[in-house]
Design a protein around this motif. Structure first.
Motif, mmCIF file in Angstrom:
data_model
loop_
_atom_site.group_PDB
_atom_site.id
_atom_site.type_symbol
_atom_site.label_atom_id
_atom_site.label_comp_id
_atom_site.label_asym_id
_atom_site.label_seq_id
_atom_site.Cartn_x
_atom_site.Cartn_y
_atom_site.Cartn_z
ATOM 1 N N PRO A 80 0.852 -1.213 0.133
ATOM 2 C CA PRO A 80 0.039 0.044 -0.008
ATOM 3 C C PRO A 80 0.821 1.094 -0.128
ATOM 4 C CG PRO A 80 0.014 -1.013 2.063
ATOM 5 C CD PRO A 80 0.708 -2.018 1.139
ATOM 6 N N ILE A 81 0.548 2.428 -0.795
ATOM 7 C CA ILE A 81 0.943 3.464 -0.872
ATOM 8 C C ILE A 81 0.261 4.657 -0.506
ATOM 9 C CG2 ILE A 81 3.092 2.855 -2.143
ATOM 10 C CD1 ILE A 81 1.577 4.580 -4.447
ATOM 11 N N TYR A 82 0.386 5.818 -0.234
ATOM 12 C CA TYR A 82 -0.334 7.056 0.126
ATOM 13 C C TYR A 82 0.111 8.134 -0.685
ATOM 14 C CZ TYR A 82 -1.815 3.853 3.711
ATOM 15 O OH TYR A 82 -2.397 2.715 4.345
ATOM 16 N N VAL A 83 -0.670 8.864 -1.341
ATOM 17 C CA VAL A 83 -0.282 9.907 -2.173
ATOM 18 C C VAL A 83 -1.078 11.265 -1.619
ATOM 19 C CG1 VAL A 83 -0.461 10.719 -4.650
ATOM 20 C CG2 VAL A 83 -0.232 8.287 -4.384
ATOM 21 N N CYS A 85 3.357 13.880 -3.394
ATOM 22 C CA CYS A 85 4.489 12.911 -2.962
ATOM 23 C C CYS A 85 3.651 11.578 -2.470
ATOM 24 C CB CYS A 85 5.126 13.467 -1.744
ATOM 25 S SG CYS A 85 4.026 13.574 -0.215
ATOM 26 N N TRP A 86 4.474 10.630 -2.643
ATOM 27 C CA TRP A 86 3.686 9.653 -1.901
ATOM 28 C C TRP A 86 4.734 8.756 -1.076
ATOM 29 C CZ3 TRP A 86 6.280 4.751 -2.049
ATOM 30 C CH2 TRP A 86 7.492 4.734 -2.677
ATOM 31 N N HIS A 87 4.048 7.949 -0.073
ATOM 32 C CA HIS A 87 4.737 7.411 1.200
ATOM 33 C C HIS A 87 4.231 6.020 1.497
ATOM 34 C CE1 HIS A 87 7.337 6.799 4.797
ATOM 35 N NE2 HIS A 87 8.128 7.864 4.004
ATOM 36 N N THR A 88 4.798 5.098 2.035
ATOM 37 C CA THR A 88 4.294 4.054 2.324
ATOM 38 C C THR A 88 3.563 4.096 3.811
ATOM 39 O OG1 THR A 88 6.335 3.153 3.452
ATOM 40 C CG2 THR A 88 6.002 2.251 1.336
ATOM 41 N N GLU A 89 3.931 5.278 4.624
ATOM 42 C CA GLU A 89 3.169 5.386 5.894
ATOM 43 C C GLU A 89 2.315 6.762 5.452
ATOM 44 O OE1 GLU A 89 5.984 6.008 8.772
ATOM 45 O OE2 GLU A 89 6.996 3.997 8.344
ATOM 46 N N LYS A 90 0.968 6.353 5.981
ATOM 47 C CA LYS A 90 -0.049 7.656 5.631
ATOM 48 C C LYS A 90 0.273 8.860 6.269
ATOM 49 C CE LYS A 90 -5.026 8.343 5.694
ATOM 50 N NZ LYS A 90 -6.507 7.837 6.081
ATOM 51 N N GLN A 91 0.595 8.612 7.806
ATOM 52 C CA GLN A 91 1.131 9.766 8.312
ATOM 53 C C GLN A 91 2.403 10.568 7.762
ATOM 54 O OE1 GLN A 91 1.570 9.345 12.422
ATOM 55 N NE2 GLN A 91 2.467 11.319 12.723
ATOM 56 N N GLY A 121 -5.626 16.592 0.780
ATOM 57 C CA GLY A 121 -5.552 15.269 1.760
ATOM 58 C C GLY A 121 -4.736 14.160 1.005
ATOM 59 N N ILE A 122 -5.092 12.860 1.614
ATOM 60 C CA ILE A 122 -4.248 11.666 1.222
ATOM 61 C C ILE A 122 -5.300 10.718 0.735
ATOM 62 C CG2 ILE A 122 -2.972 9.594 2.033
ATOM 63 C CD1 ILE A 122 -1.662 12.355 2.588
ATOM 64 N N PHE A 123 -4.663 10.041 -0.524
ATOM 65 C CA PHE A 123 -5.345 9.023 -1.219
ATOM 66 C C PHE A 123 -4.433 7.899 -1.107
ATOM 67 C CE2 PHE A 123 -6.530 6.530 -4.940
ATOM 68 C CZ PHE A 123 -7.672 6.235 -4.814
ATOM 69 N N GLY A 124 -5.467 6.683 -0.623
ATOM 70 C CA GLY A 124 -4.514 5.395 -0.314
ATOM 71 C C GLY A 124 -4.581 4.620 -1.621
ATOM 72 N N GLN A 140 6.278 0.115 -10.444
ATOM 73 C CA GLN A 140 5.897 0.981 -11.760
ATOM 74 C C GLN A 140 4.804 2.231 -11.340
ATOM 75 O OE1 GLN A 140 4.012 -1.098 -14.970
ATOM 76 N NE2 GLN A 140 4.226 0.831 -16.297
ATOM 77 N N ALA A 141 3.720 2.006 -10.369
ATOM 78 C CA ALA A 141 2.878 2.902 -9.867
ATOM 79 C C ALA A 141 3.761 3.871 -9.162
ATOM 80 C CB ALA A 141 1.806 2.125 -9.077
ATOM 81 N N THR A 142 4.520 3.494 -8.449
ATOM 82 C CA THR A 142 5.297 4.514 -7.241
ATOM 83 C C THR A 142 6.210 5.201 -7.901
ATOM 84 O OG1 THR A 142 6.870 2.930 -6.575
ATOM 85 C CG2 THR A 142 4.984 3.112 -5.299
ATOM 86 N N SER A 143 6.699 4.912 -9.214
ATOM 87 C CA SER A 143 7.604 5.902 -10.128
ATOM 88 C C SER A 143 7.040 6.549 -11.252
ATOM 89 C CB SER A 143 8.717 5.035 -10.443
ATOM 90 O OG SER A 143 8.221 3.899 -11.488
#
Length: 74
Positions: A6-9, A24-30, A49-52, A59-62
């Motif tokens: 899971p990633i959070y954008v 940006c995106w990160h693997t941690e929501k906070q 806000g954040i979209f999970g 590929q999605a994260t880059s």
């Protein structure tokens, strides 16, 4: 080999026709929220806000475009 996680954008509101811009995106929501808010403030944008996204792969994260602010060479 594909790793899925899971990633959070984090998104900001923009004034163009698209309405939202990923920051940006990160693997941690906070952490995605903290960095997203800081980037929005830095660029004088409104943090939305954040979209999970579950099961994201490399590929999605880059996939931020080359002209995205995060990819501009300093």
């Amino acid at each position: 080999m594909t790793t899925r996680q899971p990633i959070y954008v984090a998104y900001a509101v923009t004034s163009d026709t698209e309405g939202l811009m990923p920051l940006c995106w990160h693997t941690e929501k906070q952490r995605a929220g903290e960095v997203g808010e800081a980037l929005a403030k830095q660029d004088q944008l409104v943090f939305w806000g954040i979209f999970g996204c579950n099961n994201a792969d490399y590929q999605a994260t880059s996939c931020f475009p080359d002209d995205h602010p995060l990819n501009i060479k300093q």
